[in-house]
Scaffold this motif. Structure first.
Motif, PDB file in Angstrom:
ATOM      1  N   GLY A  89      -7.282 -13.087  23.188  1.00 36.94           N
ATOM      2  CA  GLY A  89      -5.997 -13.522  22.646  1.00 36.94           C
ATOM      3  C   GLY A  89      -5.743 -12.792  21.337  1.00 36.94           C
ATOM      4  O   GLY A  89      -6.571 -12.846  20.428  1.00 36.94           O
ATOM      5  N   ASP A 113      -5.623  -9.184  25.744  1.00 34.82           N
ATOM      6  CA  ASP A 113      -4.361  -9.924  25.760  1.00 34.82           C
ATOM      7  C   ASP A 113      -3.494  -9.309  26.864  1.00 34.82           C
ATOM      8  O   ASP A 113      -3.661  -8.148  27.214  1.00 34.82           O
ATOM      9  CB  ASP A 113      -3.644  -9.826  24.411  1.00 34.82           C
ATOM     10  N   LYS A 136       0.417  -5.875  23.061  1.00 32.45           N
ATOM     11  CA  LYS A 136      -0.355  -6.262  21.878  1.00 32.45           C
ATOM     12  C   LYS A 136      -1.668  -5.489  21.798  1.00 32.45           C
ATOM     13  O   LYS A 136      -2.119  -5.131  20.707  1.00 32.45           O
ATOM     14  CB  LYS A 136      -0.623  -7.768  21.883  1.00 32.45           C
ATOM     15  N   THR A 137      -2.289  -5.249  22.947  1.00 32.32           N
ATOM     16  CA  THR A 137      -3.558  -4.515  22.941  1.00 32.32           C
ATOM     17  C   THR A 137      -3.370  -3.139  22.293  1.00 32.32           C
ATOM     18  O   THR A 137      -4.152  -2.743  21.423  1.00 32.32           O
ATOM     19  CB  THR A 137      -4.089  -4.327  24.378  1.00 32.32           C
TER      20      THR A 137
END
Lengths: 265, 66
Positions: A89, A113, A136-137
């Motif tokens: 996360g 994520d 996001k990664t």
């Protein structure tokens, strides 16, 4: 002796920054002595710590390592450098835990994520306006690379499950649970206590709103298994997730990871 | 009958399942990790897990936000 870019260098009376620049780094255009910017004409004293910098130039891998060894002491930094940490996360908790661990030079981060950066994330998460819409990664990997380009950052762009978590994170030294969903927090803790039993684990629960600082606690659940938070304050209307308190929890988590890596937890 | 839940004695009805106990406590079973008599109970076992007299239960409840 003096220190120049963290290397010892012989001192002589009357020595100036200009002498060092000429001999060591002719392209340097910014000079720091004992933490303060100085001019080329600055005269040095025995024991001074000098940095010769070329604006815009990246420190080399060796320079970064020397900096971290000097700040953390060699024994401590060697363990940090060899460590591998998994983060599940990459929201307000995960993106900040990752940043703290990258800054201290944790050698390998494994980041998971499935989500993209949304404008609503920017009130607390370690992303920037120009990253809205990116995975996001990938966005986080890029941000961590700006802090320390010499770390290994691997990413997992998928929805994690109770079945897949033990497979993906079997090799990490410490696993950090930074999920948003309460169900996934429970799933992760159950993994830590069953399929990943023995793995160092740091979860979080209860960090929304702007409640008291000191109500965020780090509790030991089992040997090498910890849970951070006030354990009660869920994200809900009127009690949203906000950078300050989420950050307190994230840094509890990051410091607990460090304590586990250094075998003091 | 009596059980111990998170260190405290609690009176519950005979034959109650773990799932029903968690619901009676106003909690969502999916947001709870449960250990009964030193064994972690898997989520899919909550409904079948019948608590016996004197059972020692540890419940860890999670709230959302991250």
């Amino acid at each position: 002796m003096i220190q120049v870019n963290e290397h010892p260098y012989p001192y002589h009376v009357g020595m100036t920054i200009a002498d060092l620049v000429e001999q060591l780094k002719p392209a340097a255009d910014l000079f720091i002595v004992n933490g303060f910017p100085v001019s080329r004409e600055c005269t040095l004293g025995e024991g001074d710590s000098c940095w010769l910098i070329r604006r815009g130039e990246k420190p080399t891998a060796e320079e970064m390592e020397r900096l971290l060894y000097a700040r953390h002491t060699p024994g401590v930094h060697e363990r940090i450098r060899r460590a591998s940490v998994g983060i599940m996360g990459l929201g307000g908790l995960g993106s900040m835990v990752a940043l703290a661990l990258a800054r201290i030079g944790v050698g390998r981060l494994l980041l998971a994520d499935f989500d993209v950066v949304e404008p609503s994330n920017l009130n607390r998460q370690n992303y920037f306006v120009d990253q809205v819409g990116l995975k996001k990664t990938e966005a986080l990997k890029s941000n961590l690379g700006r802090v320390n380009p010499y770390l290994t950052v691997d990413v997992i762009d998928t929805v994690l499950t109770e079945q897949s978590i033990p497979t993906y994170f079997a090799e990490v030294d410490v696993l950090v649970e930074c999920f948003d969903s309460a169900e996934m927090k429970a799933v992760a803790m159950r993994c830590a206590l069953t399929s990943l039993k023995g793995k160092a684990f740091v979860g979080a629960s209860g960090l929304a709103g702007y409640g008291e600082n000191n109500s965020i606690l780090t509790s030991k659940i089992r040997e090498r298994v910890y849970l951070v938070g006030d354990r009660e304050t869920a994200a809900r209307p009127g009690e949203g997730l906000m950078a300050p308190r989420v950050g307190i929890a994230a840094h509890h988590q990051a410091n607990q990871v460090l304590r586990l890596l250094l075998d003091v937890a | 009958m009596k059980i111990i839940c998170n260190g405290k004695e609690m009176a519950v009805r005979e034959g109650i399942s773990l799932e029903d106990l968690i619901m009676d406590l106003q909690l969502n079973p999916a947001m709870v990790v449960a250990e009964c008599d030193n064994r972690i109970v898997l989520r899919e076992e909550y409904a079948q897990k019948i608590l016996s007299e004197g059972a020692v239960l540890e419940l860890i409840r999670f709230v959302g936000g991250g």
